[in-house]
Design an enzyme around this catalytic site. Structure first.
Site, PDB file in Angstrom:
ATOM      1  CG  ASP A  84     -42.564  -7.390  27.338  1.00  0.00           C
ATOM      2  OD1 ASP A  84     -41.474  -7.569  27.889  1.00  0.00           O
ATOM      3  OD2 ASP A  84     -42.677  -7.015  26.160  1.00  0.00           O
TER       4      ASP A  84
ATOM      5  CG  ASP B 103     -37.598  -3.308  26.167  1.00  0.00           C
ATOM      6  OD1 ASP B 103     -37.113  -2.234  25.791  1.00  0.00           O
ATOM      7  OD2 ASP B 103     -37.342  -3.829  27.283  1.00  0.00           O
TER       8      ASP B 103
ATOM      9  N   GLY C 117     -48.861   7.413  -5.196  1.00  0.00           N
ATOM     10  CA  GLY C 117     -48.918   6.203  -4.381  1.00  0.00           C
ATOM     11  C   GLY C 117     -48.718   4.973  -5.234  1.00  0.00           C
TER      12      GLY C 117
ATOM     13  CE  LYS D 260     -54.248   3.734 -13.272  1.00  0.00           C
ATOM     14  NZ  LYS D 260     -53.283   4.081 -12.220  1.00  0.00           N
TER      15      LYS D 260
ATOM     16  CB  THR E 171     -55.930   7.252  -0.913  1.00  0.00           C
ATOM     17  OG1 THR E 171     -55.087   6.412  -1.708  1.00  0.00           O
ATOM     18  CG2 THR E 171     -57.116   6.452  -0.402  1.00  0.00           C
TER      19      THR E 171
ATOM     20  CG  ASN F 184     -50.991   7.611  -1.324  1.00  0.00           C
ATOM     21  OD1 ASN F 184     -52.127   7.770  -1.791  1.00  0.00           O
ATOM     22  ND2 ASN F 184     -50.470   6.429  -1.124  1.00  0.00           N
TER      23      ASN F 184
ATOM     24  CD  GLU G 164     -52.813   4.388   0.416  1.00  0.00           C
ATOM     25  OE1 GLU G 164     -53.710   4.669  -0.404  1.00  0.00           O
ATOM     26  OE2 GLU G 164     -51.915   3.582   0.194  1.00  0.00           O
TER      27      GLU G 164
ATOM     28  CG  HIS H  93     -64.817  18.041  -2.040  1.00  0.00           C
ATOM     29  ND1 HIS H  93     -65.897  18.882  -1.856  1.00  0.00           N
ATOM     30  CD2 HIS H  93     -64.120  18.541  -3.100  1.00  0.00           C
ATOM     31  CE1 HIS H  93     -65.841  19.858  -2.758  1.00  0.00           C
ATOM     32  NE2 HIS H  93     -64.764  19.672  -3.518  1.00  0.00           N
TER      33      HIS H  93
ATOM     34  CE1 TYR I 157     -50.860  11.374  -7.179  1.00  0.00           C
ATOM     35  CE2 TYR I 157     -51.904  11.918  -9.279  1.00  0.00           C
ATOM     36  CZ  TYR I 157     -51.655  11.010  -8.251  1.00  0.00           C
ATOM     37  OH  TYR I 157     -52.200   9.763  -8.308  1.00  0.00           O
TER      38      TYR I 157
ATOM     39  NE  ARG J 169     -62.074  -0.453   9.026  1.00  0.00           N
ATOM     40  CZ  ARG J 169     -61.252  -0.975   8.122  1.00  0.00           C
ATOM     41  NH1 ARG J 169     -60.466  -1.983   8.426  1.00  0.00           N
ATOM     42  NH2 ARG J 169     -61.183  -0.470   6.902  1.00  0.00           N
TER      43      ARG J 169
ATOM     44  CG  PHE K 197     -61.317  -6.815   3.356  1.00  0.00           C
ATOM     45  CD1 PHE K 197     -62.516  -6.720   4.037  1.00  0.00           C
ATOM     46  CD2 PHE K 197     -60.322  -5.895   3.642  1.00  0.00           C
ATOM     47  CE1 PHE K 197     -62.725  -5.720   4.984  1.00  0.00           C
ATOM     48  CE2 PHE K 197     -60.506  -4.893   4.585  1.00  0.00           C
ATOM     49  CZ  PHE K 197     -61.720  -4.806   5.254  1.00  0.00           C
TER      50      PHE K 197
HETATM   51  P1  ADP Z   1     -52.059   7.144  -6.015  1.00  0.00           P
HETATM   52  O1  ADP Z   1     -51.796   5.693  -5.847  1.00  0.00           O
HETATM   53  O2  ADP Z   1     -51.034   7.843  -6.833  1.00  0.00           O
HETATM   54  O3  ADP Z   1     -52.286   7.822  -4.703  1.00  0.00           O
HETATM   55  P2  ADP Z   1     -54.913   7.176  -6.409  1.00  0.00           P
HETATM   56  O4  ADP Z   1     -55.615   6.315  -7.385  1.00  0.00           O
HETATM   57  O5  ADP Z   1     -55.048   6.843  -4.966  1.00  0.00           O
HETATM   58  O6  ADP Z   1     -53.420   7.226  -6.842  1.00  0.00           O
HETATM   59  O7  ADP Z   1     -55.410   8.625  -6.658  1.00  0.00           O
HETATM   60  C1  ADP Z   1     -55.039   9.655  -5.791  1.00  0.00           C
HETATM   61  C2  ADP Z   1     -55.067  11.014  -6.424  1.00  0.00           C
HETATM   62  O8  ADP Z   1     -56.376  11.333  -6.863  1.00  0.00           O
HETATM   63  C3  ADP Z   1     -54.739  12.063  -5.392  1.00  0.00           C
HETATM   64  O9  ADP Z   1     -53.341  12.252  -5.304  1.00  0.00           O
HETATM   65  C4  ADP Z   1     -55.457  13.273  -5.896  1.00  0.00           C
HETATM   66  O10 ADP Z   1     -54.607  13.998  -6.767  1.00  0.00           O
HETATM   67  C5  ADP Z   1     -56.616  12.724  -6.694  1.00  0.00           C
HETATM   68  N1  ADP Z   1     -57.925  12.834  -6.027  1.00  0.00           N
HETATM   69  C6  ADP Z   1     -59.072  13.225  -6.644  1.00  0.00           C
HETATM   70  N2  ADP Z   1     -60.119  13.223  -5.793  1.00  0.00           N
HETATM   71  C7  ADP Z   1     -59.649  12.803  -4.608  1.00  0.00           C
HETATM   72  C8  ADP Z   1     -60.271  12.612  -3.322  1.00  0.00           C
HETATM   73  N3  ADP Z   1     -61.584  12.830  -3.129  1.00  0.00           N
HETATM   74  N4  ADP Z   1     -59.486  12.172  -2.304  1.00  0.00           N
HETATM   75  C9  ADP Z   1     -58.186  11.942  -2.491  1.00  0.00           C
HETATM   76  N5  ADP Z   1     -57.557  12.127  -3.670  1.00  0.00           N
HETATM   77  C10 ADP Z   1     -58.260  12.562  -4.741  1.00  0.00           C
HETATM   78  N1  RBF Z   2     -56.480  -1.599   2.961  1.00  0.00           N
HETATM   79  C1  RBF Z   2     -56.420  -2.803   3.555  1.00  0.00           C
HETATM   80  O1  RBF Z   2     -55.689  -3.663   3.123  1.00  0.00           O
HETATM   81  N2  RBF Z   2     -57.169  -3.075   4.663  1.00  0.00           N
HETATM   82  C2  RBF Z   2     -58.003  -2.167   5.202  1.00  0.00           C
HETATM   83  O2  RBF Z   2     -58.649  -2.467   6.202  1.00  0.00           O
HETATM   84  C3  RBF Z   2     -58.116  -0.889   4.579  1.00  0.00           C
HETATM   85  N3  RBF Z   2     -58.940   0.067   5.052  1.00  0.00           N
HETATM   86  C4  RBF Z   2     -58.990   1.297   4.478  1.00  0.00           C
HETATM   87  C5  RBF Z   2     -59.814   2.295   5.001  1.00  0.00           C
HETATM   88  C6  RBF Z   2     -59.879   3.566   4.419  1.00  0.00           C
HETATM   89  C7  RBF Z   2     -60.776   4.584   5.020  1.00  0.00           C
HETATM   90  C8  RBF Z   2     -59.097   3.854   3.285  1.00  0.00           C
HETATM   91  C9  RBF Z   2     -59.138   5.205   2.644  1.00  0.00           C
HETATM   92  C10 RBF Z   2     -58.274   2.880   2.765  1.00  0.00           C
HETATM   93  C11 RBF Z   2     -58.215   1.592   3.330  1.00  0.00           C
HETATM   94  N4  RBF Z   2     -57.408   0.581   2.816  1.00  0.00           N
HETATM   95  C12 RBF Z   2     -57.311  -0.643   3.435  1.00  0.00           C
HETATM   96  C13 RBF Z   2     -56.344   1.003   1.918  1.00  0.00           C
HETATM   97  C14 RBF Z   2     -56.559   0.750   0.510  1.00  0.00           C
HETATM   98  O3  RBF Z   2     -56.036  -0.532   0.335  1.00  0.00           O
HETATM   99  C15 RBF Z   2     -55.702   1.795  -0.179  1.00  0.00           C
HETATM  100  O4  RBF Z   2     -56.404   2.970  -0.256  1.00  0.00           O
HETATM  101  C16 RBF Z   2     -55.250   1.288  -1.501  1.00  0.00           C
HETATM  102  O5  RBF Z   2     -54.270   0.325  -1.217  1.00  0.00           O
HETATM  103  C17 RBF Z   2     -54.693   2.373  -2.390  1.00  0.00           C
HETATM  104  O6  RBF Z   2     -53.308   2.332  -2.439  1.00  0.00           O
HETATM  105 MG    MG Z   3     -53.548   6.936  -3.225  1.00  0.00          MG
END
Ligand code: ADP
Ligand code: RBF
Ligand code: MG
Length: 441
Positions: A32, A34, A305, A311, A317, A319, A373, A378, A385, A398, A403
């Site tokens: 297909d 589109d 994010g 937490k 991550t 973002n 994310e 490290h 931020y 993948r 989950f």
């Molecule tokens: P959010 O939902 O706001 O992204 P997270 O709980 O994912 O909150 O935390 C992300 C923040 O943590 C990043 O924006 C960054 O400032 C900080 N941080 C500290 N160490 C790391 C790391 N190893 N990788 C990514 N972010 C990190």
């Molecule tokens: N979230 C999912 O719901 N399914 C996934 O398979 C999944 N894989 C992830 C893989 C990596 C390497 C990372 C960094 C995050 C992944 N997450 C996944 C996202 C995770 O849910 C996200 O970091 C949190 O939602 C924080 O907002």
């Molecule tokens: Mg994040």
């Protein structure tokens, strides 16, 4: 699937051997267009919503309904889709299907100046190139008319180039009935020189439930790569397999040659993804990755994010905002990737770090918006931020999955990190030299 009946036909000379657990022994592929090979669907939905909103001067609740109906109508010939829309949205007395189609077509001027470039679906050209190299005969079976097809190809990223891969091209205006009627797939099969009783030798790639119905009614084997949202995946029950993206397709399960570009990471054992029973996962021994044909650089300030990474998961991550990066990330299938990351503000001195990232909708949390994310491998002393982050996306690992528990999600993310670490430690990723300037801080 019982294949015994085929033994006395023209196909018998061809190798019958299929991998264990294979679905079928196919030898031909029908696509297909589109939503499967080119990404027109999002552009069309936006136009439908805008036109119907204007006609009905509707509020945002109804807009949601329009969007839903537009999605459901995908995969049909334009006038059939317009009829379904009018019926579902009860537009009688407001607009008739022909007029609605006309209004939408006025805005959707494929191939004309000012129209957006239509991107390829992620993995489409990889799949076409591979099948061509393996001399698998291919046909296109699109609901689009010949005239529209020419126009669309003018706006398409790959353009006419893509059409050169097909041994046969079948358009919506060449059949009496459109999908979900099987007629167009019968036509494509015939043009590939395959008899009706051998229809099971044809593997169809489809993105919509209407298309899947048509393919199955034609007796073909069918892979679905849904372009509809996850909540609607039930609608693809008729397909032989459902994959998240074209990158995840296991051709050997259909008796076709196996992709040769995945790299095994032999030191990390494979774990099957859970919680996605409608989506196939083959068993393998090792985790693996797919190097991107072109590495992708994503740069922007680190934004706040959903506030759950550190937490809830203990995995922070950093973002990036998807809005300014939309065109770039549309080139990637939603999924889990790895690469490198560097901070360009006060944390520049910490250097270049390896990173694993999810780019998508995080099904475990059922996010409505896409997010980028990256988890930097490290340990930082403080949050960063607003600092500019540049990420070099190097490989796909993948699809995103769901989950049953948070612990399983955490375990999986840590496994992704190991895939990244080992792939670099073992020197499995080549092509980094071309980006050596990026690594200079
Ligand atoms: P959010 O939902 O706001 O992204 P997270 O709980 O994912 O909150 O935390 C992300 C923040 O943590 C990043 O924006 C960054 O400032 C900080 N941080 C500290 N160490 C790391 C790391 N190893 N990788 C990514 N972010 C990190
Ligand atoms: N979230 C999912 O719901 N399914 C996934 O398979 C999944 N894989 C992830 C893989 C990596 C390497 C990372 C960094 C995050 C992944 N997450 C996944 C996202 C995770 O849910 C996200 O970091 C949190 O939602 C924080 O907002
Ligand atoms: Mg994040």
């Amino acid at each position: 699937m019982d294949r015994k009946g085929d033994d006395d036909d023209d196909e018998k000379k061809k190798d019958e051997k299929v991998a264990d657990g294979a679905v079928a022994a196919t030898r031909y592929v029908i696509f297909d267009l589109d939503g499967t090979l080119i990404n027109t669907e999002a552009i069309v939905d936006d136009v439908v919503v805008a036109v119907v909103t204007k006609l009905t001067s509707s509020n945002s609740d109804f807009q949601r309904e329009i969007f839903d109906a537009a999605e459901d109508a995908r995969g049909q010939r334009p006038l059939d889709a317009s009829m379904e829309l009018c019926e579902k949205l009860k537009l009688e007395g407001v607009v008739d299907p022909k007029t609605l189609l006309g209004l939408c077509s006025e805005t959707l001027r494929w191939g004309e100046e000012g129209m957006d470039v239509i991107p390829d679906m992620p993995g489409a050209m990889r799949l076409l190139r591979f099948l061509k190299r393996k001399k698998v005969p291919m046909a296109l079976a699109t609901s689009t008319s010949k005239e529209e097809l020419t126009k669309k190809m003018k706006s398409s990223e790959t353009g006419k180039n893509m059409l050169e891969y097909f041994d046969a091209i079948c358009c919506g205006d060449e059949v009496k009935k459109g999908k979900p009627d099987p007629e167009i797939f019968h036509l494509a099969r015939e043009r590939l020189g395959v008899k009706k009783k051998d229809a099971g030798r044809c593997l169809v790639f489809e993105d919509t439930p209407h298309g899947v119905s048509a393919a199955k009614a034609a007796g073909c084997c069918c892979v679905a790569v849904p372009s509809l949202r996850r909540e609607k995946f039930d609608m693809y029950k008729g397909a032989d397999r459902v994959y998240h993206s074209l990158l995840d397709v296991e051709l050997e399960d259909f008796g076709l040659p196996k992709f040769e570009d995945w790299r095994d990471v032999k030191t990390v054992e494979f774990v099957a993804d859970e919680g996605d029973e409608r989506i196939s996962t083959t068993t393998r021994k090792h985790e693996r990755f797919l190097k991107l044909e072109r590495f992708l650089e994503l740069t922007g300030p680190v934004i706040r994010g959903f506030g759950r990474g550190s937490k809830m998961l203990g995995i922070p991550t950093a973002n990036l905002d998807v809005v300014p990066l939309k065109q770039q990330i549309d080139k990637l299938a939603p999924g889990i990737y790895f690469g490198f990351a560097k901070l360009l503000g006060p944390n520049k001195s910490t250097g270049v770090h390896r990173t694993v990232m999810s780019i998508g909708y995080n099904p475990f949390f059922n996010d409505k918006r896409k997010s980028i994310e990256p988890w930097l491998l490290h340990t930082f002393d403080e949050d960063f931020y607003d600092e500019t982050l540049s990420v070099l996306v190097v490989a796909y690992v993948r699809a995103e999955c769901n989950f049953t528990t948070v612990d399983n999600l955490i375990e999986r993310i840590k496994k992704d990190a190991r895939v990244c670490e080992e792939a670099f430690d073992l020197g499995l990723v080549d092509g980094l030299d071309e980006w050596k300037d990026w690594f200079v801080l």
